[in-house]
Write a protein that holds these residues in place. Structure first.
Motif, mmCIF file in Angstrom:
data_model
loop_
_atom_site.group_PDB
_atom_site.id
_atom_site.type_symbol
_atom_site.label_atom_id
_atom_site.label_comp_id
_atom_site.label_asym_id
_atom_site.label_seq_id
_atom_site.Cartn_x
_atom_site.Cartn_y
_atom_site.Cartn_z
ATOM 1 N N ARG A 93 45.668 63.153 95.895
ATOM 2 C CA ARG A 93 44.397 62.599 95.379
ATOM 3 C C ARG A 93 44.582 61.151 94.945
ATOM 4 N NH1 ARG A 93 43.167 65.335 90.097
ATOM 5 N NH2 ARG A 93 44.857 63.907 89.541
ATOM 6 N N ARG A 97 42.805 57.734 96.574
ATOM 7 C CA ARG A 97 42.034 56.758 95.791
ATOM 8 C C ARG A 97 42.605 55.353 95.925
ATOM 9 N NH1 ARG A 97 41.447 60.430 90.260
ATOM 10 N NH2 ARG A 97 39.865 61.905 91.071
ATOM 11 N N LEU A 103 38.350 58.160 102.742
ATOM 12 C CA LEU A 103 37.378 58.986 102.034
ATOM 13 C C LEU A 103 38.045 60.135 101.291
ATOM 14 C CD1 LEU A 103 34.525 59.174 104.702
ATOM 15 C CD2 LEU A 103 34.729 57.655 102.743
ATOM 16 N N GLY A 104 39.227 60.523 101.729
ATOM 17 C CA GLY A 104 39.932 61.610 101.072
ATOM 18 C C GLY A 104 41.114 62.077 101.896
ATOM 19 N N ARG A 117 41.133 69.798 99.551
ATOM 20 C CA ARG A 117 40.648 68.461 99.904
ATOM 21 C C ARG A 117 40.529 67.675 98.609
ATOM 22 N NH1 ARG A 117 36.327 71.925 99.820
ATOM 23 N NH2 ARG A 117 34.370 71.197 98.858
ATOM 24 N N THR A 119 38.553 65.447 97.747
ATOM 25 C CA THR A 119 37.187 65.128 97.301
ATOM 26 C C THR A 119 36.601 66.256 96.463
ATOM 27 O OG1 THR A 119 36.371 66.011 99.401
ATOM 28 C CG2 THR A 119 36.770 63.640 99.272
#
Length: 727
Positions: A93, A97, A103-104, A117, A119
């Motif tokens: 994660r 970021r 996006l992930g 995931r 997100t």
């Protein structure tokens, strides 16, 4: 064959006529030059666009490589290596970021199911994996795979970049970064392109990932039909005329040579075509000149093509191994080529005959060599058998007065048996027949046993409690035994054996303080039959031990090397083997009671060997009879049915396999059969290939040890040949 008519012409004269026809009229030449100039400019533009497309493709690959490298760095996280995906989630994660275009990050297991995931929280319900085909491809190929561009629920376009990983237990996963096309767009923006150009980057399915004009409207959609057709019809890279999605005519070059299967296309307005007011007249002259040239060239080329076709047929026949049939021609050069083909066919036939003769001689020499080694092994083992048997018998009687002499004789017998085994092993290495039986092996236990078996040699051992590999325990013990023998032969008074784990490999080092060697000798010590200069050697040998060590290590997927700091400074041999898994835990085998007295029949045409084997078995408490021919053995069986029969293979009246089959048919009670032969299991099986009812329960090679004879009497002992390497 039809006779020649008319004079022969050279190919040069025909080409001169063809060239002169192409130069008429002069007016057409001028128009043709204009046309060529236009084509040249067009070709230059296409080449420039193609070079630009290749540069852009390299830039796109570099961007994708950067994403793959970042995933590879994330995959090396210790938590993932330990299989702790919950601990790995915050790492993934945070990395997602930290990447502005990501996006992930998604982690999927070996079944293609989503594990988490970034997100969503770790415990969030899994969602169906987008683009499952690329996920399956990454699991199957075990290499990075770039998926297909698609728009998510929020309308944002993204591309999955998948990277296969495994934890320490071997569980497969796929780590996926969901990347926006913005990164690709920035790579395109950094390139210098001609004004008015349109650049498109397509994924493996041909969908638009990035476009220099109208990115937001066209991403995820198909390219223009003309560009799609150009790509479909022209292979990995090409150039041609297309129409953009906006309806503009452009010259487009594309390349599909990306490592990830993507396509980069660059379109630019077409270069202007040079011409003038009199182009119509030039065109008419060109048309007339072309008509005349084509007519004359067709007539002349037809003759040339027919003759060349005959040469092609002759060359094909020569390649197929048949004699080429080449008719004569009125063209001198083609006639010369035909003669050369016929001469080549004759030489090929002669070479084939010579090659067949050489191959037959080589096969005969190979068979003679194998037969010689088999007979040599038999003839050397046969006299060793009664000597070893006599030593075993004296050991059983424990005559203290001859203990020292027995020790000397036993060491020399073991040395002779080792030389015979080395000869047979190097023969199997040369013929590619040396094999290993792979099973989980505790290499630490093998090393400890090999060191303990040499109480008279000054050895120091450093080894872990256990170190498991996949290999052949007998062959690995042979490797270490050869290295320790080599150290003793070259004067070592302090041999240090070190076994350690080094990453995913086992490292075994045998270092001594013997005579050492120079660099040239270290590079040749693994050659068969190569020996150090004799003044350095304390005991003679055949120069085969280290060659056998190298081949056995290679069969285990490892490597071996020799090192020395110079003469007088000792030697160091290093073996590296891949680690393996220990065997599954099993219940210990029950302890069997001692064997009861048995009736044993010993059949051997060597009377000394038979008598000594019988004497040893009687010392062990069994009732024994001997026979020296197959017929005599059958007579003994009829009058005195044995429980166990120990048979020689090379009997004078019937081979051991045929005798075994006859004894099984005549047996009135369970009969255990053991083969004891000077040829060893390899020669016997290869020569006779017995049927199932003639198979032996155990194969032993002369000279058999006392433990071998005990195994021959034990019905619970599985077949395990004492031959060091059965074929």
């Amino acid at each position: 064959m039809r006779a020649q008519r008319g004079p022969s012409l050279s190919l040069r004269h025909l080409l001169v006529v063809l060239t002169a026809t192409g130069l008429l009229p002069l007016a057409a030449l001028g128009a043709w030059s204009v046309h060529l100039a236009a084509e040249y400019h067009q070709g230059e533009q296409e080449r420039a666009l193609l070079d630009l497309a290749r540069a852009l493709s390299s830039a796109v690959d570099a961007e994708l490589d950067g994403t793959v490298a970042t995933l590879a760095s994330i995959a090396r996280t210790p938590a993932l290596g330990a299989g702790n995906v919950r601990a790995f989630y915050p790492v993934a994660r945070d990395q997602a970021r930290a990447q502005p275009e990501w996006l992930g990050v998604i982690l999927a297991d070996g079944d293609g199911n989503m594990v988490f995931r970034t997100t969503a929280p770790f415990d969030a319900p899994p969602q169906p994996v987008a683009d499952p085909s690329s996920l399956r491809q990454a699991l199957l190929l075990r290499r990075p795979v770039i998926g297909h561009v698609a728009r998510g629920k929020g309308g944002r376009a993204a591309v999955p970049v998948r990277f296969p990983v495994s934890d320490a237990a071997g569980h497969p996963y796929v780590l996926t970064a969901v990347v926006q096309p913005d990164r690709i767009m920035r790579a395109l923006a950094r390139q210098q392109v001609p004004p008015g150009s349109v650049i498109s980057v397509l994924d493996g399915d041909g969908a638009i990932v990035a476009r220099s004009h109208g990115q937001g409207d066209h991403v995820g959609g198909p390219p223009s039909p003309s560009l799609a057709r150009l790509i479909r019809l022209n292979g990995p890279e090409s150039a041609g005329a297309t129409v953009t999605l906006e309806g503009n005519a452009v010259t487009t070059a594309y390349t599909r040579l990306s490592r990830y299967g993507w396509t980069v296309a660059v379109g630019a307005p077409p270069a202007g075509w040079a011409g003038g007011p009199g182009f119509a007249w030039y065109g008419a002259g060109i048309a007339l000149s072309l008509a005349l040239s084509i007519g004359l060239a067709t007539l002349l080329a037809r003759r040339i093509v027919r003759r060349i076709a005959t040469l092609a047929a002759g060359a094909a026949a020569l390649g197929a191994g048949t004699d080429p049939v080449v008719p004569t021609s009125r063209i001198e050069e083609i006639d010369a080529m035909g003669a050369a083909l016929r001469a080549a066919g004759a030489r090929r036939a002669a070479h084939e005959r010579d090659r067949e003769d050489a191959l037959e001689l080589a096969r005969q020499a190979g068979r003679a060599k194998d037969e010689f080694l088999a007979v040599l092994g038999h003839e050397l083992r046969n006299p060793l058998a009664p000597i070893a048997g006599a030593l075993d018998l004296m050991d059983l009687r424990d005559d203290a007065a001859s203990r020292r002499e027995r020790g000397i004789m036993r060491r020399q017998v073991a040395h002779l048996k080792h030389l015979v085994d080395d000869l047979l092993d190097v023969s199997r290495i040369a013929s590619g027949k040396l094999r290993i039986d792979v099973a989980p092996v505790d290499l630490a236990a093998v090393v400890r046993h090999a060191v303990a078996a040499r109480p008279d040699q000054p050895l120091r051992l450093q080894a872990p409690a256990a170190l498991w590999i996949a290999g052949d325990e007998h062959r690995l013990a042979q490797v270490l035994g050869n290295l320790l023998s080599n150290a003793a032969r070259f004067g070592s008074t302090d041999t240090h054996v070190v076994l350690e784990r080094l990453g995913g490999e086992a490292r075994l080092v045998v270092a001594d303080n013997g005579v050492g060697m120079d660099t040239a000798l270290a590079q040749r010590v693994f050659e068969p039959f190569y020996q150090a200069p004799q003044p350095l050697v304390h005991h003679s040998g055949l120069g085969l031990g280290l060659a056998i060590v190298q081949r056995i290590v290679e069969l285990h997927g490892g490597r071996v090397s020799a090192h020395s700091d110079g003469p007088g400074l000792g030697s160091r041999f290093e073996i590296v083997l891949p680690l393996g898994a220990p065997p599954p835990a099993t219940a210990p085998a029950p302890i069997r009671a001692a064997s009861r007295p048995l009736r044993v029949l010993v059949v051997d045409d060597n009377e000394d060997a038979a008598a000594l084997t019988a004497a040893i078995l009687r010392e062990l408490g069994h009732e024994v009879k001997t026979a020296h021919t197959a017929n005599a053995a059958l007579d003994v069986q009829a009058a005195w049915p044995p429980d166990v029969a120990i048979l020689d293979i090379g009997l004078p009246d019937m081979d051991g396999y045929a005798l075994a089959a006859a004894m099984r048919r005549a047996a009135v009670k369970p009969l255990r059969l053991t083969a004891l032969t000077g040829y060893g299991r390899q020669a016997g099986v290869a020569a006779h290939a017995p049927p199932d009812d003639a198979a032996f329960d155990l194969h032993l090679t002369k000279p058999a040890s006392l433990d071998d004879l005990r195994r021959a009497l034990d019905a619970n002992d599985a077949d395990a040949s004492s031959d060091p390497a059965p074929a």
